[in-house]
Design an enzyme around this catalytic site. Structure first.
Site, PDB file in Angstrom:
ATOM      1  N   ASP A 347       0.766  -1.260  -0.005  1.00 36.85           N
ATOM      2  CA  ASP A 347       0.070  -0.131  -0.090  1.00 36.85           C
ATOM      3  C   ASP A 347       1.028   1.237   0.110  1.00 36.85           C
ATOM      4  OD1 ASP A 347      -2.884  -1.309   0.277  1.00 36.85           O
ATOM      5  OD2 ASP A 347      -1.731  -2.194   1.899  1.00 36.85           O
ATOM      6  N   THR A 348       1.199   1.882  -1.161  1.00 33.19           N
ATOM      7  CA  THR A 348       2.023   2.935  -1.338  1.00 33.19           C
ATOM      8  C   THR A 348       1.546   3.768  -2.701  1.00 33.19           C
ATOM      9  OG1 THR A 348       3.752   1.761  -0.342  1.00 33.19           O
ATOM     10  CG2 THR A 348       4.206   3.927  -1.562  1.00 33.19           C
ATOM     11  N   ILE A 349       1.644   4.815  -2.831  1.00 26.19           N
ATOM     12  CA  ILE A 349       1.364   5.389  -4.256  1.00 26.19           C
ATOM     13  C   ILE A 349       2.692   6.344  -4.719  1.00 26.19           C
ATOM     14  CG2 ILE A 349      -1.033   6.118  -3.582  1.00 26.19           C
ATOM     15  CD1 ILE A 349       1.493   8.912  -3.868  1.00 26.19           C
TER      16      ILE A 349
END
Length: 524
Positions: A347-349
């Site tokens: 979960d990362t952008i």
């Protein structure tokens, strides 16, 4: 060139400015900022902050960031560490005394002070041109009016919603349930926080009512965070680390980021004839898995707060890679090193922007696990990261939780330089990120893939659960890998998600965006 009769997409080509990221609204906002006269840093910050509204399970203002960028005046490649620190009163010994062997993922112990907002304010002031009010205006508008929930976001939301606790369930669920695809998600509390930051700069977040709201939520749960911890938060300018693979230079963010792991992994792979292997065959997946086990074991031993990482040069040294490469048996999988114990997340952008003056920004921004700690502040609904789970509780370990220190981080932006060609890129996916960087670089250098094909290509990853092998591989390859001793699993969630922009010597910008996400590359 791709087969136009098969599903897929082509690279996006333009000459003025370009953004590639994981949500189309953020890409559009970034390009709009460029068209209004902002530079690549303005656009990257604007897009990144909006991604916290479009993909709240991935990132937000309660998280951290790392940035690589080319200086708009000198062209020099620079790095900025926007990761937060443990509160001064944090102590691994105190957690050990409670009988804990790891930092609880969803408690206040895992919440480090958010560092991204300080970094964005610093970069806006020192590198950007438009000012915070203009950069933050799109995110404020969308936070108030809401955004339709995209398909991949809805998938992740359903997977991760169990993390949400207390007021976070009211802020991030609709009538107590996960939003459906196309439903409108609003975050009016965050809009108010962003308005304060636009007016007051970093003080709008790190002092006054916002900081008080966050501290109150944490201390009510037993956290040791103080207003002094928030007021003291500062980003750090630093210098990228680099290594070479097949004639191209890979630049990564230094510790406490894990970028050196990607360099070590490629250094190990350079001892094998990767180009002579089938790109999606068992031999390549096997040797890559073995290199990852060794490189990640080194990461877990050495990478920590910048002031406590003592063996970085050892990790990057060619002789270290040569010794590790000699441990790989092409006929048999090794057991995963015991130190490979990081709690894995996806979960990362990531956002990359290049402007008309060819300033390049590679920016990654995260709250760690899906919905971070699951803790949100009462008044403003700021969802807080659980980056403190990246600390070790082992006494004397370089990465031992200590008050005021930064934990080892999984998020890493990158740039690849090949002669006159520069390519800012990133691969989301938690622990996978160094492996993802190595895979993309190898796809380009060993197999000459087009940029989009290099991101589309199937992936595998030697994780703590076994060797994850995406459905893009054949059953025959999966069987071959099992016969080598790998515990093969097909992951339910795609492995990572990548974005890239290539600045070509002819002046054309060429970009690609991973179909594993909802996003796109967009230029003008």
């Amino acid at each position: 060139m791709r087969d136009f009769q098969s599903p897929g997409r082509s690279e996006v080509l333009t000459t003025n400015g370009m953004c590639a990221t994981s949500h189309p609204l953020a890409a559009l906002v970034a390009v709009d900022i460029l068209r209004r006269g902002g530079n690549a840093m303005d656009a990257a910050i604007a897009g990144a902050v909006l991604l916290g509204i479009c993909e709240p399970q991935m990132t937000g203002i309660g998280g951290d960031c790392f940035v690589l960028y080319t200086d708009p005046d000198s062209g020099a490649l620079k790095a900025l560490n926007g990761s937060g620190r443990a509160p001064k009163a944090a102590s691994a010994a105190a957690l050990r005394d409670r009988g804990l062997s790891a930092v609880p993922l969803h408690g206040p112990e895992a919440v480090t002070i958010p560092g991204a907002i300080d970094a964005f304010c610093h970069l806006s002031e020192t590198v950007g041109t438009l000012g915070l009010d203009a950069i933050l205006a799109p995110a404020i508008q969308y936070a108030e009016a809401g955004v339709p929930v995209a398909a991949r976001v809805a998938f992740d939301w359903a997977t991760d919603q169990g993390t949400l606790q207390g007021v976070a369930r009211d802020r991030y669920l609709i009538d107590g349930r996960v939003p459906r695809v196309g439903e409108i998600f609003r975050a009016p509390g965050q809009a108010e926080v962003l308005r304060r930051i636009a007016r007051q700069g970093r003080d709008g977040f790190y002092t006054g009512e916002v900081a008080e709201d966050i501290c109150a939520a944490l201390t009510a749960l037993g956290g040791v965070h103080t207003l002094e911890d928030f007021a003291a938060t500062r980003c750090t300018e630093t210098t990228p680390v680099s290594g070479q693979y097949k004639g191209a230079d890979l630049f990564e963010h230094p510790p406490n980021g894990q970028g050196a792991t990607a360099i070590l992994m490629l250094n190990i792979l350079s001892h094998f004839d990767i180009a002579g292997m089938e790109p999606f065959g068992a031999a390549r997946a096997h040797v890559e898995a073995e290199a990852a086990k060794l490189a990640y074991d080194a990461r877990n031993r050495f990478i920590a707060d910048p002031d406590r990482t003592a063996r970085l040069q050892h990790m990057l040294a060619p002789e270290t890679a040569a010794q590790l490469a000699g441990r790989i048996d092409m006929a048999r999988a090794m057991a995963s090193p015991a130190a490979l114990s990081e709690a894995v997340h996806k979960d990362t952008i990531y956002i990359t922007v290049v402007d008309r003056d060819r300033m390049a920004v590679s920016l990654i921004y995260s709250i760690f696990h899906g919905f971070g700690s699951g803790i949100a502040s009462d008044r403003f609904g700021v969802l807080l990261q659980n980056r403190g789970a990246g600390f070790s509780l082992e006494a004397g370990h370089p990465n031992e939780m200590t008050g005021g220190n930064r934990p080892m981080h999984t998020i890493i932006p990158a740039m690849l330089r090949d002669g006159d060609t520069l390519m800012p890129f990133g691969v989301m996916g938690g622990a996978y990120q160094p492996n993802g960087h190595a895979r993309v670089v190898s796809n380009l250098r060993d197999f000459g893939m087009d940029l989009q094909a290099a991101l589309d290509a199937p992936r595998s990853f030697a994780d703590t659960t076994g060797l994850e092998v995406e459905r893009g591989y054949s059953d025959a390859v999966r069987q071959e890998l099992a016969d080598l001793g790998h515990s093969v699993v097909v992951p339910e969630t795609p492995i990572g998600g990548a974005q890239a922009i290539r600045i070509r010597p002819d002046g054309v910008l060429e970009a690609a965006s991973d179909p594993r996400k909802d996003g796109c590359a967009l230029g003008y």
